[in-house]
Design an enzyme around this catalytic site. Structure first.
Site, PDB file in Angstrom:
ATOM      1  N   ARG A  69       0.745  -1.302   0.096  1.00  0.00           N
ATOM      2  CA  ARG A  69       0.053   0.031   0.088  1.00  0.00           C
ATOM      3  C   ARG A  69       0.684   1.451   0.082  1.00  0.00           C
ATOM      4  O   ARG A  69       0.371   2.230  -0.177  1.00  0.00           O
ATOM      5  CB  ARG A  69      -1.108   0.020   1.186  1.00  0.00           C
ATOM      6  N   GLU A 119       4.837  -9.195  15.499  1.00  0.00           N
ATOM      7  CA  GLU A 119       3.852  -9.691  16.889  1.00  0.00           C
ATOM      8  C   GLU A 119       4.093 -11.252  16.827  1.00  0.00           C
ATOM      9  O   GLU A 119       4.509 -11.715  18.138  1.00  0.00           O
ATOM     10  CB  GLU A 119       2.158  -9.405  16.527  1.00  0.00           C
TER      11      GLU A 119
END
Length: 178
Positions: free
Chosen positions: A64, A101
């Site tokens: 993006r 994460e």
């Protein structure tokens, strides 16, 4: 830097999708911006104004970051350099591993597309924790180029992304903060 009018229009346009992609996440869907060419032009003009005269190249982070990064580079008449997930670019490449994460990932850029001393803007659509952007900055520095600026359409407050990037000594800009 962004006008109150641009901020208001973006806030009205970007959709908040609750519990996507997992429960508890409030996804900011920027795709409606592309339905309004004038709004897209205004976003590019704002992001380009931030960098005008201050950079020699734009690096965009897959995927993006390309949506605005290429247009910023064209507006400023500077090169655009792809930063991609590992294995997507032909050799020779320079790689940087970073933590997610749950696990880790690798991003790459083509060796030699950035030149030593070039002032670089790193652009992505959204800044969260800053891990991917930090890795992109390390790729830039590995080639002797200088990270001069970071820009984002959206900065998520409270996730410390800005803090993680401050060590590069570069300007940080996001049009919207949530």
């Amino acid at each position: 830097m962004a006008s109150a009018e641009l901020i208001k229009k973006l806030e009205e346009t970007i959709e908040n999708i609750p519990d996507f992609p997992i429960p508890g996440i409030q996804f900011k869907d920027i795709s409606p911006i592309f339905l309004n060419p004038k709004l897209y032009e205004d976003v590019i003009a704002d992001l380009a104004a931030f960098s005008k005269g201050k950079i020699d190249a734009v690096c965009g982070i897959e995927s993006r970051g390309y949506l605005f990064g290429i247009a910023i580079a064209v507006a400023l008449e500077v090169p655009f350099i792809l930063i991609r997930k590992a294995g997507k670019l032909p050799p020779p490449v320079i790689s940087e591993k970073y933590d997610l994460e749950y696990g880790s990932a690798i991003i790459e850029t083509r060796e030699g597309q950035l030149k030593p001393g070039q002032r670089v803007l790193i652009h992505d659509d959204l800044l969260a924790t800053g891990g991917t952007t930090e890795a992109a900055a390390k790729l830039v520095e590995k080639q002797g180029a200088i990270v001069s600026q970071f820009s984002f359409l959206i900065g998520l407050q409270g996730l410390n992304g800005d803090e993680k990037l401050k060590k590069f000594g570069a300007e940080i800009y996001h049009i919207l903060g949530y």
